[in-house]
Design a protein around this motif. Structure first.
Motif, PDB file in Angstrom:
ATOM      1  N   SER A 160       0.834  -1.206   0.000  1.00 44.70           N
ATOM      2  CA  SER A 160       0.000   0.000   0.000  1.00 44.70           C
ATOM      3  C   SER A 160       0.869   1.255   0.000  1.00 44.70           C
ATOM      4  CB  SER A 160      -0.923   0.021   1.219  1.00 44.70           C
ATOM      5  OG  SER A 160      -0.204   0.401   2.404  1.00 44.70           O
ATOM      6  N   ARG A 161       2.081   1.137   0.510  1.00 42.89           N
ATOM      7  CA  ARG A 161       3.016   2.250   0.664  1.00 42.89           C
ATOM      8  C   ARG A 161       2.396   3.384   1.498  1.00 42.89           C
ATOM      9  NH1 ARG A 161       2.400   1.812  -4.433  1.00 42.89           N
ATOM     10  NH2 ARG A 161       2.303   4.030  -4.783  1.00 42.89           N
ATOM     11  N   GLU A 162       1.603   2.984   2.505  1.00 40.68           N
ATOM     12  CA  GLU A 162       0.988   3.937   3.428  1.00 40.68           C
ATOM     13  C   GLU A 162       1.613   3.727   4.805  1.00 40.68           C
ATOM     14  OE1 GLU A 162      -3.240   3.333   3.344  1.00 40.68           O
ATOM     15  OE2 GLU A 162      -3.313   3.486   1.159  1.00 40.68           O
ATOM     16  N   PRO A 163       2.595   4.555   5.192  1.00 37.76           N
ATOM     17  CA  PRO A 163       3.312   4.331   6.446  1.00 37.76           C
ATOM     18  C   PRO A 163       2.419   4.168   7.671  1.00 37.76           C
ATOM     19  CG  PRO A 163       4.451   5.963   5.147  1.00 37.76           C
ATOM     20  CD  PRO A 163       3.150   5.686   4.445  1.00 37.76           C
ATOM     21  N   ARG A 164       1.376   4.963   7.804  1.00 34.75           N
ATOM     22  CA  ARG A 164       0.494   4.854   8.981  1.00 34.75           C
ATOM     23  C   ARG A 164      -0.234   3.512   8.992  1.00 34.75           C
ATOM     24  NH1 ARG A 164       1.755   7.851  12.916  1.00 34.75           N
ATOM     25  NH2 ARG A 164       2.316   9.937  12.306  1.00 34.75           N
ATOM     26  N   ARG A 165      -0.693   3.078   7.840  1.00 32.09           N
ATOM     27  CA  ARG A 165      -1.371   1.775   7.763  1.00 32.09           C
ATOM     28  C   ARG A 165      -0.407   0.664   8.162  1.00 32.09           C
ATOM     29  NH1 ARG A 165      -3.374  -1.521   2.389  1.00 32.09           N
ATOM     30  NH2 ARG A 165      -3.738  -3.465   3.511  1.00 32.09           N
ATOM     31  N   VAL A 166       0.786   0.681   7.595  1.00 34.51           N
ATOM     32  CA  VAL A 166       1.775  -0.356   7.885  1.00 34.51           C
ATOM     33  C   VAL A 166       2.104  -0.365   9.372  1.00 34.51           C
ATOM     34  CG1 VAL A 166       4.146  -1.108   7.445  1.00 34.51           C
ATOM     35  CG2 VAL A 166       2.733  -0.280   5.551  1.00 34.51           C
ATOM     36  N   GLU A 217      20.302   0.623   9.792  1.00 33.79           N
ATOM     37  CA  GLU A 217      19.534   1.574  10.594  1.00 33.79           C
ATOM     38  C   GLU A 217      18.768   0.850  11.693  1.00 33.79           C
ATOM     39  OE1 GLU A 217      16.328   5.195   9.920  1.00 33.79           O
ATOM     40  OE2 GLU A 217      17.243   4.219   8.190  1.00 33.79           O
ATOM     41  N   CYS A 218      18.922   1.332  12.918  1.00 37.23           N
ATOM     42  CA  CYS A 218      18.186   0.787  14.063  1.00 37.23           C
ATOM     43  C   CYS A 218      17.200   1.844  14.539  1.00 37.23           C
ATOM     44  CB  CYS A 218      19.144   0.419  15.195  1.00 37.23           C
ATOM     45  SG  CYS A 218      20.273  -0.909  14.744  1.00 37.23           S
ATOM     46  N   LEU A 219      15.997   1.411  14.863  1.00 43.11           N
ATOM     47  CA  LEU A 219      15.015   2.364  15.362  1.00 43.11           C
ATOM     48  C   LEU A 219      14.113   1.683  16.365  1.00 43.11           C
ATOM     49  CD1 LEU A 219      12.048   2.017  13.408  1.00 43.11           C
ATOM     50  CD2 LEU A 219      13.891   2.482  11.824  1.00 43.11           C
ATOM     51  N   GLN A 220      13.435   2.503  17.134  1.00 43.00           N
ATOM     52  CA  GLN A 220      12.521   1.978  18.141  1.00 43.00           C
ATOM     53  C   GLN A 220      11.262   2.821  18.154  1.00 43.00           C
ATOM     54  OE1 GLN A 220      14.176   1.060  21.911  1.00 43.00           O
ATOM     55  NE2 GLN A 220      12.235   0.360  22.733  1.00 43.00           N
ATOM     56  N   GLY A 221      10.127   2.140  18.148  1.00 33.97           N
ATOM     57  CA  GLY A 221       8.833   2.804  18.287  1.00 33.97           C
ATOM     58  C   GLY A 221       8.089   2.922  16.971  1.00 33.97           C
ATOM     59  N   ARG A 222       6.789   2.899  17.106  1.00 37.90           N
ATOM     60  CA  ARG A 222       5.905   2.980  15.939  1.00 37.90           C
ATOM     61  C   ARG A 222       6.109   4.268  15.157  1.00 37.90           C
ATOM     62  NH1 ARG A 222      -0.111   1.896  17.418  1.00 37.90           N
ATOM     63  NH2 ARG A 222       0.562  -0.280  17.494  1.00 37.90           N
ATOM     64  N   GLU A 223       6.260   5.390  15.852  1.00 35.72           N
ATOM     65  CA  GLU A 223       6.450   6.670  15.142  1.00 35.72           C
ATOM     66  C   GLU A 223       7.765   6.690  14.371  1.00 35.72           C
ATOM     67  OE1 GLU A 223       4.147   9.000  14.534  1.00 35.72           O
ATOM     68  OE2 GLU A 223       2.875   7.532  15.545  1.00 35.72           O
ATOM     69  N   ALA A 224       8.805   6.068  14.907  1.00 33.75           N
ATOM     70  CA  ALA A 224      10.078   5.966  14.180  1.00 33.75           C
ATOM     71  C   ALA A 224       9.896   5.104  12.931  1.00 33.75           C
ATOM     72  CB  ALA A 224      11.167   5.392  15.081  1.00 33.75           C
ATOM     73  N   ALA A 225       9.059   4.073  13.017  1.00 34.37           N
ATOM     74  CA  ALA A 225       8.774   3.234  11.853  1.00 34.37           C
ATOM     75  C   ALA A 225       8.050   4.042  10.778  1.00 34.37           C
ATOM     76  CB  ALA A 225       7.957   2.014  12.259  1.00 34.37           C
ATOM     77  N   ALA A 266       8.252   7.295  10.269  1.00 35.70           N
ATOM     78  CA  ALA A 266       9.244   8.200   9.672  1.00 35.70           C
ATOM     79  C   ALA A 266      10.157   7.444   8.708  1.00 35.70           C
ATOM     80  CB  ALA A 266      10.054   8.891  10.770  1.00 35.70           C
ATOM     81  N   PHE A 267      10.599   6.265   9.117  1.00 36.57           N
ATOM     82  CA  PHE A 267      11.457   5.446   8.268  1.00 36.57           C
ATOM     83  C   PHE A 267      10.749   5.105   6.957  1.00 36.57           C
ATOM     84  CE2 PHE A 267      12.338   1.230   6.662  1.00 36.57           C
ATOM     85  CZ  PHE A 267      13.700   1.303   6.403  1.00 36.57           C
ATOM     86  N   LEU A 268       9.509   4.619   7.044  1.00 40.62           N
ATOM     87  CA  LEU A 268       8.779   4.207   5.846  1.00 40.62           C
ATOM     88  C   LEU A 268       8.481   5.396   4.931  1.00 40.62           C
ATOM     89  CD1 LEU A 268       6.379   1.656   7.536  1.00 40.62           C
ATOM     90  CD2 LEU A 268       8.274   1.124   5.970  1.00 40.62           C
ATOM     91  N   THR A 269       8.223   6.554   5.508  1.00 34.99           N
ATOM     92  CA  THR A 269       7.998   7.759   4.710  1.00 34.99           C
ATOM     93  C   THR A 269       9.248   8.087   3.894  1.00 34.99           C
ATOM     94  OG1 THR A 269       6.392   8.583   6.320  1.00 34.99           O
ATOM     95  CG2 THR A 269       7.393  10.207   4.828  1.00 34.99           C
ATOM     96  N   ARG A 270      10.418   8.042   4.528  1.00 34.81           N
ATOM     97  CA  ARG A 270      11.691   8.275   3.813  1.00 34.81           C
ATOM     98  C   ARG A 270      11.927   7.209   2.751  1.00 34.81           C
ATOM     99  NH1 ARG A 270      13.582   8.479   8.961  1.00 34.81           N
ATOM    100  NH2 ARG A 270      14.907   6.649   8.650  1.00 34.81           N
TER     101      ARG A 270
END
Length: 151
Positions: A24-30, A45-53, A55-59
């Motif tokens: 879907s390429r929809e970061p919030r949905r994913v 890249e290491c990240l933690q948390g849904r909001e970081a995910a 941001a990552f998917l948006t980039r």
């Protein structure tokens, strides 16, 4: 929502649901399938948390254009799934790539993913070498998977 422990059927369904969401390429949905405190390693890249995910998917999808993904279950046990995948995309200069990788997933009792560790390699390909031909969005049920494509 599918919750652990997984059997082959539920694990396969979980993988397809993830593939559909990522296509879907929809970061919030994913992000909704990940726990609020999810931990990821994606390449280096290491990240933690849904909001970081998110941001990552948006980039990611700002760079990886016309992204099409196929995932396949590799193995499962209780609350863990191993997945292999490939996706095709192009950059803003029109250069095409097929990215191959493996993911290890761990789920909480609520069915949300708590850990995602991905190893990925990019292979430059010519546009004529593309194998993932469907309109953007969900892969049609009759489109071959990784094994059928010899990947």
């Amino acid at each position: 929502m599918l919750i652990p422990p997984f059997d082959e059927q539920s694990a396969t369904e979980k993988v397809r649901m993830a593939e559909d969401a990522w296509n879907s390429r929809e970061p919030r949905r994913v992000s909704q399938v990940y726990s609020p405190e999810t931990r990821w390693r994606n390449r280096s890249e290491c990240l933690q948390g849904r909001e970081a995910a998110v941001a990552f998917l948006t980039r990611k999808w700002a760079k990886e254009l016309d992204y099409r993904l196929i995932k396949e279950l590799w193995a499962w046990q209780n609350d863990r799934l191993a997945v292999r995948f490939a996706y095709e995309w192009h950059d803003d200069s029109g250069n095409w790539f097929r990215s191959y990788g493996n993911e290890n997933w761990r789920f909480g009792a609520d069915g949300l993913m708590t850990e995602r560790f991905a190893c990925i390699n990019d292979l430059p390909i010519a546009a004529s070498e593309r194998l993932f031909h469907w309109p953007l969005g969900r892969r049609p049920d009759d489109h071959p998977g990784l094994s059928e494509l010899g990947l």
